[in-house]
Design a protein around this motif. Structure first.
Motif, PDB file in Angstrom:
ATOM      1  N   UNK A 186       0.837  -1.206   0.000  1.00  0.00           N
ATOM      2  CA  UNK A 186       0.000   0.000   0.000  1.00  0.00           C
ATOM      3  C   UNK A 186       0.873   1.257   0.000  1.00  0.00           C
ATOM      4  N   UNK A 187       1.953   1.244   0.787  1.00  0.00           N
ATOM      5  CA  UNK A 187       2.889   2.381   0.780  1.00  0.00           C
ATOM      6  C   UNK A 187       3.469   2.596  -0.610  1.00  0.00           C
ATOM      7  N   UNK A 188       3.850   1.500  -1.235  1.00  0.00           N
ATOM      8  CA  UNK A 188       4.447   1.601  -2.576  1.00  0.00           C
ATOM      9  C   UNK A 188       3.430   2.139  -3.594  1.00  0.00           C
ATOM     10  N   UNK A 189       2.183   1.652  -3.529  1.00  0.00           N
ATOM     11  CA  UNK A 189       1.148   2.107  -4.471  1.00  0.00           C
ATOM     12  C   UNK A 189       0.929   3.621  -4.335  1.00  0.00           C
ATOM     13  N   UNK A 190       0.845   4.074  -3.081  1.00  0.00           N
ATOM     14  CA  UNK A 190       0.580   5.498  -2.837  1.00  0.00           C
ATOM     15  C   UNK A 190       1.746   6.338  -3.350  1.00  0.00           C
ATOM     16  N   UNK A 191       2.950   5.893  -3.074  1.00  0.00           N
ATOM     17  CA  UNK A 191       4.156   6.617  -3.504  1.00  0.00           C
ATOM     18  C   UNK A 191       4.194   6.750  -5.039  1.00  0.00           C
ATOM     19  N   UNK A 192       3.939   5.648  -5.718  1.00  0.00           N
ATOM     20  CA  UNK A 192       3.951   5.663  -7.190  1.00  0.00           C
ATOM     21  C   UNK A 192       2.902   6.602  -7.752  1.00  0.00           C
ATOM     22  N   UNK A 193       1.694   6.547  -7.137  1.00  0.00           N
ATOM     23  CA  UNK A 193       0.575   7.348  -7.647  1.00  0.00           C
ATOM     24  C   UNK A 193       0.875   8.835  -7.494  1.00  0.00           C
ATOM     25  N   UNK A 194       1.584   9.189  -6.420  1.00  0.00           N
ATOM     26  CA  UNK A 194       1.949  10.593  -6.205  1.00  0.00           C
ATOM     27  C   UNK A 194       2.979  11.027  -7.233  1.00  0.00           C
ATOM     28  N   UNK A 195       3.991  10.182  -7.440  1.00  0.00           N
ATOM     29  CA  UNK A 195       5.076  10.517  -8.368  1.00  0.00           C
ATOM     30  C   UNK A 195       4.596  10.553  -9.812  1.00  0.00           C
ATOM     31  N   UNK A 196       3.632   9.672 -10.091  1.00  0.00           N
ATOM     32  CA  UNK A 196       3.249   9.451 -11.474  1.00  0.00           C
ATOM     33  C   UNK A 196       1.755   9.212 -11.607  1.00  0.00           C
ATOM     34  N   UNK A 252      -9.408  -9.181   7.961  1.00  0.00           N
ATOM     35  CA  UNK A 252      -8.262  -8.339   7.599  1.00  0.00           C
ATOM     36  C   UNK A 252      -8.511  -7.751   6.209  1.00  0.00           C
ATOM     37  N   UNK A 253      -8.881  -8.625   5.283  1.00  0.00           N
ATOM     38  CA  UNK A 253      -9.103  -8.192   3.903  1.00  0.00           C
ATOM     39  C   UNK A 253     -10.208  -7.134   3.835  1.00  0.00           C
ATOM     40  N   UNK A 254     -11.331  -7.425   4.484  1.00  0.00           N
ATOM     41  CA  UNK A 254     -12.463  -6.482   4.387  1.00  0.00           C
ATOM     42  C   UNK A 254     -12.139  -5.144   5.063  1.00  0.00           C
ATOM     43  N   UNK A 255     -11.430  -5.207   6.171  1.00  0.00           N
ATOM     44  CA  UNK A 255     -11.124  -3.963   6.894  1.00  0.00           C
ATOM     45  C   UNK A 255     -10.144  -3.092   6.120  1.00  0.00           C
ATOM     46  N   UNK A 256      -9.116  -3.716   5.529  1.00  0.00           N
ATOM     47  CA  UNK A 256      -8.201  -2.848   4.758  1.00  0.00           C
ATOM     48  C   UNK A 256      -8.837  -2.423   3.438  1.00  0.00           C
ATOM     49  N   UNK A 257      -9.742  -3.260   2.905  1.00  0.00           N
ATOM     50  CA  UNK A 257     -10.449  -2.848   1.676  1.00  0.00           C
ATOM     51  C   UNK A 257     -11.234  -1.566   1.950  1.00  0.00           C
ATOM     52  N   UNK A 258     -11.901  -1.547   3.114  1.00  0.00           N
ATOM     53  CA  UNK A 258     -12.687  -0.369   3.494  1.00  0.00           C
ATOM     54  C   UNK A 258     -11.774   0.846   3.670  1.00  0.00           C
ATOM     55  N   UNK A 259     -10.634   0.621   4.318  1.00  0.00           N
ATOM     56  CA  UNK A 259      -9.721   1.725   4.615  1.00  0.00           C
ATOM     57  C   UNK A 259      -8.982   2.240   3.375  1.00  0.00           C
ATOM     58  N   UNK A 260      -8.686   1.337   2.444  1.00  0.00           N
ATOM     59  CA  UNK A 260      -7.850   1.734   1.298  1.00  0.00           C
ATOM     60  C   UNK A 260      -8.647   2.098   0.045  1.00  0.00           C
ATOM     61  N   UNK A 261      -9.958   1.836   0.051  1.00  0.00           N
ATOM     62  CA  UNK A 261     -10.766   2.154  -1.139  1.00  0.00           C
ATOM     63  C   UNK A 261     -10.674   3.635  -1.533  1.00  0.00           C
ATOM     64  N   UNK A 262     -10.726   4.574  -0.561  1.00  0.00           N
ATOM     65  CA  UNK A 262     -10.627   5.990  -0.951  1.00  0.00           C
ATOM     66  C   UNK A 262      -9.286   6.332  -1.601  1.00  0.00           C
ATOM     67  N   UNK A 313      -8.756  -4.348  -2.679  1.00  0.00           N
ATOM     68  CA  UNK A 313      -8.330  -5.500  -1.890  1.00  0.00           C
ATOM     69  C   UNK A 313      -9.427  -6.559  -1.953  1.00  0.00           C
ATOM     70  N   UNK A 314      -9.081  -7.753  -2.376  1.00  0.00           N
ATOM     71  CA  UNK A 314     -10.053  -8.843  -2.454  1.00  0.00           C
ATOM     72  C   UNK A 314      -9.410 -10.140  -1.982  1.00  0.00           C
ATOM     73  N   UNK A 315     -10.250 -11.148  -1.794  1.00  0.00           N
ATOM     74  CA  UNK A 315      -9.730 -12.452  -1.373  1.00  0.00           C
ATOM     75  C   UNK A 315     -10.194 -13.549  -2.319  1.00  0.00           C
ATOM     76  N   UNK A 316      -9.411 -14.602  -2.343  1.00  0.00           N
ATOM     77  CA  UNK A 316      -9.810 -15.821  -3.040  1.00  0.00           C
ATOM     78  C   UNK A 316      -9.815 -16.929  -2.000  1.00  0.00           C
ATOM     79  N   UNK A 317     -10.903 -17.678  -1.954  1.00  0.00           N
ATOM     80  CA  UNK A 317     -11.011 -18.776  -0.994  1.00  0.00           C
ATOM     81  C   UNK A 317     -11.125 -20.102  -1.729  1.00  0.00           C
ATOM     82  N   UNK A 318      -9.991 -20.780  -1.886  1.00  0.00           N
ATOM     83  CA  UNK A 318     -10.030 -22.080  -2.563  1.00  0.00           C
ATOM     84  C   UNK A 318     -10.605 -23.164  -1.654  1.00  0.00           C
ATOM     85  N   UNK A 319     -11.191 -24.166  -2.289  1.00  0.00           N
ATOM     86  CA  UNK A 319     -11.575 -25.385  -1.576  1.00  0.00           C
ATOM     87  C   UNK A 319     -10.418 -26.362  -1.644  1.00  0.00           C
TER      88      UNK A 319
END
Ligand code: BGC
Length: 271
Positions: free
Chosen positions: A130-140, A179-189, A194-200
């Motif tokens: 997430x830090x890397x994504x934000x940094x890149x988006x700011x730079x570019x 964890x996935x749902x909480x960071x999805x909520x926090x990082x969406x703005x 953020x999504x999950x895959x649940x294999x059988x």
């Protein structure tokens, strides 16, 4: 490489990609045009083999040794990625393991071992990404109104299905779900998806003890309405979609890839 590749010009880290589902995802993502970082923990053979397969079709990748439950190793994994490819677009938190024991006999080591590998690793890697994504988006800043980065958390049907004899594993996957749902909520703005895959039951080394045993296999198939064990590629193909811009409006979701295991097949003729 053709233009319809869905992950062209993307860089992806796939943790735990020297075998099983992670390895299939690394290969499939490279086929779709991503430069991939193949992470292994102990021995490099599986990662080297994945890279050789990728290079054979003209794909790009590197292998990096890291214990993703350790912060220092995670920082190094990300530094090596940026050094090699200059950016990051996709993180697949795939690393996972089972250390099974009846609850009354489960040791703290077995509990901690599974929680740190399956859950703490996802915290450490997602934060770094997430830090890397934000940094890149700011730079570019991107022209298009699309996500600036994607995180995919490997969970399990056991984020919903209780599993006696595997409480450390089920607890870790239940943790991954929230964890996935909480960071999805926090990082969406911030436009990070953020999504999950649940294999059988997927045919990989983690459950070979069951699918590889003719006595246990029928019991496993009874739990799968679709009547076959999954292949790592079944999971890899869905991961591509979640990592691509085709799913740009999807965040905080779990995709169950389980041949119907979540449909309570024991109720088909009972109850
Ligand atoms: C476990 C496998 C098991 C499957 C279905 C997975 O998350 O790692 O061992 O076969 O769930 O129960």
């Amino acid at each position: 490489m053709t233009s319809h590749q869905r992950l062209a010009n993307s860089v992806a880290i796939i943790t735990g990609s020297s075998s099983g589902i992670g390895k299939a995802i690394a290969i499939e993502m490279a086929r779709e045009g991503a430069s991939v970082v193949i992470n292994f923990h102990k021995t490099s053979e599986g990662a080297d083999d994945a890279l050789a397969q990728i290079q054979a079709f003209g794909g790009k990748g590197i292998t990096v040794k890291a214990d993703v439950s350790k912060e220092e190793d995670v920082k190094n994994l990300f530094a090596r990625t940026i050094e090699a490819f200059g950016r990051l677009d996709i993180l697949v938190n795939n690393t996972g393991r089972q250390m099974d024991a009846p609850f009354l006999e489960m040791t703290l080591e077995q509990w901690d071992g599974v929680i740190s590998t399956n859950l703490t690793s996802q915290f450490l890697c997602s934060k770094e990404a997430a830090h890397q994504f934000v940094k890149q988006a700011k730079e570019n800043p991107k022209d298009e109104d699309l996500s600036i980065g994607k995180i995919i958390c490997m969970s399990s049907v056991h984020d919903m299905i209780p599993w006696a004899g595997h409480v450390n594993y089920a607890a870790s996957k239940g943790g991954v779900l929230m964890f996935m749902k909480s960071i999805a909520q926090e990082l969406a703005p911030l436009k990070i998806r953020v999504n999950a895959i649940s294999p059988g039951a997927i045919k990989t080394p983690i459950n070979k003890e069951v699918w590889g045993d003719p006595e246990k296999l029928p019991g496993l198939l009874d739990l799968i309405p679709y009547k076959r064990i999954g292949k790592p590629e079944d999971v890899a193909k869905a991961t591509i979609w979640l990592a691509s811009d085709e799913s740009d409006y999807v965040t905080g979701e779990t995709l169950y890839i389980d041949g119907g295991m979540m449909l309570y097949p024991e109720f088909a003729d009972n109850g």
